[in-house]
Design a protein around this motif. Structure first.
Motif, PDB file in Angstrom:
ATOM      1  N   GLY A   1       0.788  -1.220   0.000  1.00  0.00           N
ATOM      2  CA  GLY A   1       0.000   0.000   0.000  1.00  0.00           C
ATOM      3  C   GLY A   1       0.823   1.275   0.000  1.00  0.00           C
ATOM      4  O   GLY A   1       0.265   2.377  -0.044  1.00  0.00           O
ATOM      5  N   ILE A   2       2.145   1.154   0.042  1.00  0.00           N
ATOM      6  CA  ILE A   2       2.996   2.344   0.025  1.00  0.00           C
ATOM      7  C   ILE A   2       2.889   3.043  -1.320  1.00  0.00           C
ATOM      8  O   ILE A   2       2.840   2.398  -2.364  1.00  0.00           O
ATOM      9  CB  ILE A   2       4.460   1.988   0.354  1.00  0.00           C
ATOM     10  CG1 ILE A   2       5.260   3.272   0.614  1.00  0.00           C
ATOM     11  CG2 ILE A   2       5.100   1.136  -0.724  1.00  0.00           C
ATOM     12  CD1 ILE A   2       6.613   3.017   1.245  1.00  0.00           C
ATOM     13  N   ARG A   3       2.847   4.374  -1.277  1.00  0.00           N
ATOM     14  CA  ARG A   3       2.654   5.176  -2.484  1.00  0.00           C
ATOM     15  C   ARG A   3       3.993   5.690  -3.012  1.00  0.00           C
ATOM     16  O   ARG A   3       4.823   6.198  -2.262  1.00  0.00           O
ATOM     17  CB  ARG A   3       1.741   6.363  -2.171  1.00  0.00           C
ATOM     18  CG  ARG A   3       0.318   5.968  -1.865  1.00  0.00           C
ATOM     19  CD  ARG A   3      -0.410   7.084  -1.119  1.00  0.00           C
ATOM     20  NE  ARG A   3      -0.420   8.340  -1.842  1.00  0.00           N
ATOM     21  CZ  ARG A   3      -1.412   8.757  -2.624  1.00  0.00           C
ATOM     22  NH1 ARG A   3      -2.486   7.990  -2.803  1.00  0.00           N
ATOM     23  NH2 ARG A   3      -1.357   9.928  -3.227  1.00  0.00           N
ATOM     24  N   GLU A   4       4.152   5.563  -4.310  1.00  0.00           N
ATOM     25  CA  GLU A   4       5.352   6.098  -4.949  1.00  0.00           C
ATOM     26  C   GLU A   4       5.545   7.574  -4.623  1.00  0.00           C
ATOM     27  O   GLU A   4       6.669   8.023  -4.364  1.00  0.00           O
ATOM     28  CB  GLU A   4       5.261   5.925  -6.466  1.00  0.00           C
ATOM     29  CG  GLU A   4       6.428   6.567  -7.220  1.00  0.00           C
ATOM     30  CD  GLU A   4       6.222   6.661  -8.710  1.00  0.00           C
ATOM     31  OE1 GLU A   4       7.044   7.335  -9.366  1.00  0.00           O
ATOM     32  OE2 GLU A   4       5.251   6.083  -9.225  1.00  0.00           O
ATOM     33  N   SER A   5       4.464   8.342  -4.644  1.00  0.00           N
ATOM     34  CA  SER A   5       4.567   9.787  -4.422  1.00  0.00           C
ATOM     35  C   SER A   5       5.219  10.117  -3.090  1.00  0.00           C
ATOM     36  O   SER A   5       5.986  11.083  -2.981  1.00  0.00           O
ATOM     37  CB  SER A   5       3.182  10.428  -4.502  1.00  0.00           C
ATOM     38  OG  SER A   5       2.281   9.828  -3.582  1.00  0.00           O
ATOM     39  N   ASP A   6       4.938   9.320  -2.052  1.00  0.00           N
ATOM     40  CA  ASP A   6       5.523   9.567  -0.730  1.00  0.00           C
ATOM     41  C   ASP A   6       7.016   9.237  -0.710  1.00  0.00           C
ATOM     42  O   ASP A   6       7.820   9.951  -0.093  1.00  0.00           O
ATOM     43  CB  ASP A   6       4.797   8.741   0.338  1.00  0.00           C
ATOM     44  CG  ASP A   6       3.337   9.163   0.508  1.00  0.00           C
ATOM     45  OD1 ASP A   6       3.031  10.345   0.228  1.00  0.00           O
ATOM     46  OD2 ASP A   6       2.514   8.317   0.899  1.00  0.00           O
ATOM     47  N   ILE A   7       7.403   8.158  -1.379  1.00  0.00           N
ATOM     48  CA  ILE A   7       8.816   7.787  -1.451  1.00  0.00           C
ATOM     49  C   ILE A   7       9.598   8.834  -2.235  1.00  0.00           C
ATOM     50  O   ILE A   7      10.693   9.246  -1.835  1.00  0.00           O
ATOM     51  CB  ILE A   7       8.984   6.397  -2.111  1.00  0.00           C
ATOM     52  CG1 ILE A   7       8.263   5.323  -1.287  1.00  0.00           C
ATOM     53  CG2 ILE A   7      10.465   6.046  -2.262  1.00  0.00           C
ATOM     54  CD1 ILE A   7       8.234   3.967  -1.963  1.00  0.00           C
ATOM     55  N   ASN A   8       9.026   9.277  -3.350  1.00  0.00           N
ATOM     56  CA  ASN A   8       9.687  10.300  -4.164  1.00  0.00           C
ATOM     57  C   ASN A   8      10.000  11.543  -3.341  1.00  0.00           C
ATOM     58  O   ASN A   8      11.106  12.100  -3.427  1.00  0.00           O
ATOM     59  CB  ASN A   8       8.794  10.693  -5.346  1.00  0.00           C
ATOM     60  CG  ASN A   8       8.516   9.555  -6.307  1.00  0.00           C
ATOM     61  OD1 ASN A   8       9.220   8.552  -6.315  1.00  0.00           O
ATOM     62  ND2 ASN A   8       7.487   9.710  -7.122  1.00  0.00           N
ATOM     63  N   LEU A   9       9.033  11.988  -2.554  1.00  0.00           N
ATOM     64  CA  LEU A   9       9.220  13.197  -1.754  1.00  0.00           C
ATOM     65  C   LEU A   9      10.290  12.988  -0.693  1.00  0.00           C
ATOM     66  O   LEU A   9      11.143  13.862  -0.476  1.00  0.00           O
ATOM     67  CB  LEU A   9       7.899  13.606  -1.106  1.00  0.00           C
ATOM     68  CG  LEU A   9       7.941  14.865  -0.246  1.00  0.00           C
ATOM     69  CD1 LEU A   9       8.391  16.080  -1.053  1.00  0.00           C
ATOM     70  CD2 LEU A   9       6.573  15.123   0.395  1.00  0.00           C
ATOM     71  N   ALA A  10      10.278  11.840  -0.026  1.00  0.00           N
ATOM     72  CA  ALA A  10      11.273  11.568   1.020  1.00  0.00           C
ATOM     73  C   ALA A  10      12.691  11.579   0.450  1.00  0.00           C
ATOM     74  O   ALA A  10      13.617  12.140   1.059  1.00  0.00           O
ATOM     75  CB  ALA A  10      10.971  10.221   1.679  1.00  0.00           C
ATOM     76  N   ILE A  11      12.878  10.984  -0.710  1.00  0.00           N
ATOM     77  CA  ILE A  11      14.203  10.954  -1.335  1.00  0.00           C
ATOM     78  C   ILE A  11      14.623  12.356  -1.766  1.00  0.00           C
ATOM     79  O   ILE A  11      15.781  12.758  -1.578  1.00  0.00           O
ATOM     80  CB  ILE A  11      14.211   9.984  -2.530  1.00  0.00           C
ATOM     81  CG1 ILE A  11      14.004   8.549  -2.046  1.00  0.00           C
ATOM     82  CG2 ILE A  11      15.522  10.095  -3.320  1.00  0.00           C
ATOM     83  CD1 ILE A  11      13.742   7.554  -3.159  1.00  0.00           C
ATOM     84  N   ALA A  12      13.700  13.116  -2.325  1.00  0.00           N
ATOM     85  CA  ALA A  12      14.016  14.477  -2.754  1.00  0.00           C
ATOM     86  C   ALA A  12      14.416  15.355  -1.580  1.00  0.00           C
ATOM     87  O   ALA A  12      15.372  16.137  -1.667  1.00  0.00           O
ATOM     88  CB  ALA A  12      12.812  15.090  -3.479  1.00  0.00           C
ATOM     89  N   LEU A  13      13.718  15.230  -0.472  1.00  0.00           N
ATOM     90  CA  LEU A  13      14.054  16.024   0.714  1.00  0.00           C
ATOM     91  C   LEU A  13      15.426  15.636   1.267  1.00  0.00           C
ATOM     92  O   LEU A  13      16.177  16.497   1.748  1.00  0.00           O
ATOM     93  CB  LEU A  13      12.974  15.854   1.781  1.00  0.00           C
ATOM     94  CG  LEU A  13      11.621  16.513   1.461  1.00  0.00           C
ATOM     95  CD1 LEU A  13      10.562  16.083   2.475  1.00  0.00           C
ATOM     96  CD2 LEU A  13      11.746  18.030   1.432  1.00  0.00           C
ATOM     97  N   ALA A  14      15.748  14.347   1.195  1.00  0.00           N
ATOM     98  CA  ALA A  14      17.076  13.906   1.643  1.00  0.00           C
ATOM     99  C   ALA A  14      18.160  14.475   0.739  1.00  0.00           C
ATOM    100  O   ALA A  14      19.174  15.000   1.220  1.00  0.00           O
ATOM    101  CB  ALA A  14      17.138  12.379   1.658  1.00  0.00           C
ATOM    102  N   ALA A  15      17.964  14.394  -0.572  1.00  0.00           N
ATOM    103  CA  ALA A  15      18.946  14.940  -1.518  1.00  0.00           C
ATOM    104  C   ALA A  15      19.102  16.441  -1.321  1.00  0.00           C
ATOM    105  O   ALA A  15      20.216  16.981  -1.384  1.00  0.00           O
ATOM    106  CB  ALA A  15      18.525  14.622  -2.948  1.00  0.00           C
ATOM    107  N   GLU A  16      17.983  17.122  -1.069  1.00  0.00           N
ATOM    108  CA  GLU A  16      18.037  18.569  -0.850  1.00  0.00           C
ATOM    109  C   GLU A  16      18.940  18.911   0.334  1.00  0.00           C
ATOM    110  O   GLU A  16      19.743  19.853   0.269  1.00  0.00           O
ATOM    111  CB  GLU A  16      16.640  19.122  -0.590  1.00  0.00           C
ATOM    112  CG  GLU A  16      16.643  20.622  -0.301  1.00  0.00           C
ATOM    113  CD  GLU A  16      15.332  21.131   0.259  1.00  0.00           C
ATOM    114  OE1 GLU A  16      14.959  22.269  -0.066  1.00  0.00           O
ATOM    115  OE2 GLU A  16      14.684  20.398   1.040  1.00  0.00           O
ATOM    116  N   ARG A  17      18.817  18.175   1.418  1.00  0.00           N
ATOM    117  CA  ARG A  17      19.614  18.470   2.615  1.00  0.00           C
ATOM    118  C   ARG A  17      21.104  18.400   2.309  1.00  0.00           C
ATOM    119  O   ARG A  17      21.866  19.293   2.677  1.00  0.00           O
ATOM    120  CB  ARG A  17      19.264  17.484   3.741  1.00  0.00           C
ATOM    121  CG  ARG A  17      20.080  17.689   5.016  1.00  0.00           C
ATOM    122  CD  ARG A  17      19.474  16.923   6.168  1.00  0.00           C
ATOM    123  NE  ARG A  17      19.520  15.493   5.980  1.00  0.00           N
ATOM    124  CZ  ARG A  17      20.532  14.719   6.354  1.00  0.00           C
ATOM    125  NH1 ARG A  17      21.599  15.245   6.937  1.00  0.00           N
ATOM    126  NH2 ARG A  17      20.486  13.420   6.171  1.00  0.00           N
TER     127      ARG A  17
END
Length: 236
Positions: free
Chosen positions: A61-77
């Protein structure tokens, strides 16, 4: 425009591979924010999907959209710590459309393009997750627009970095994606993994792996645009 990695950088990539393979967390020591660390380069990170468009939905049930955002926020940091200006097309789970928009998908994509055009970035990185009918397929895939020599050079560099870090062997490839075709700025699209592969789905759902993917994306961008040795690495 884009430089070749020197041997010193390659050696450090090998260190990153070993550390990631061992499951050890990696991060950069945070330096105080100040004007003198700004490197003059702007990166747009585009976490794909959002809102009613969850993208690929994993078996849990995990959504791609949520994973995408988490990875982007990590890369941003990581990028911010090295002096980049970073623009995200979205920072929460919402889609980029108005309730009154008739075609919400097209409104969302056009808003992403607008954000990119306003940012005038050195590089656009769109972050996604993949799917395939066969559950055995896994690993990162990096795409670029047909006819874009800069896009191809970036995609091949990022694909190589991700292959080394994540033990994969796929080549970069041409991709027919809106975010690649509809902007004048050098762009790539990264499919970080396959949510249809049970083991990769399990990894992609964890904060630790999302942070590692964010670091690998950052590392590939930084070595490409700066050809700099990686200093201040903290392993713990």
């Amino acid at each position: 425009m884009f430089v070749t990695i020197k041997m010193k950088t390659i050696a450090i990539i090998l260190v990153i591979i070993i550390v990631i393979g061992a499951g050890i967390g990696i991060y950069f020591a945070v330096r105080p924010a100040s004007a003198d660390i700004a490197n003059g380069k702007t990166i747009v990170l585009d976490p794909g999907h959002g809102g009613r468009d969850g993208g690929v939905i994993g078996s849990t049930g995990i959504r791609e959209s949520d994973i995408n955002l988490a990875i982007a926020l990590a890369a941003e940091r990581f990028l911010l710590e090295k002096g980049y200006t970073v623009v995200l097309t979205r920072r929460n789970s919402d889609g980029l459309y108005a309730p009154t928009d008739q075609n919400k998908k097209m409104a969302d994509m056009n808003r992403r393009r607008q954000i990119i055009e306003e940012a005038r970035p050195d590089l656009v990185v769109s972050i996604h997750q993949n799917s395939f009918p066969g559950a055995s397929v896994r690993g990162p895939r990096v795409f670029y627009a047909k006819g874009s020599e800069d896009g191809k050079a970036v995609a091949e560099h990022v694909q190589s970095s991700m292959n080394n870090a994540l033990v994969s062997s796929a080549p970069a490839a041409v991709g027919d994606y809106f975010i690649l075709e509809k902007t004048q700025f050098t762009s790539i699209l990264i499919e970080c993994g396959f949510l249809t592969n049970p083991e990769e789905e399990r990894l992609l759902a964890t904060t630790e792996y999302q942070q590692k993917l964010g670091f690998v994306i950052f590392f590939a961008i930084h070595t490409l645009l700066n050809d700099a040795s990686m200093t201040g690495i903290v392993v713990g």
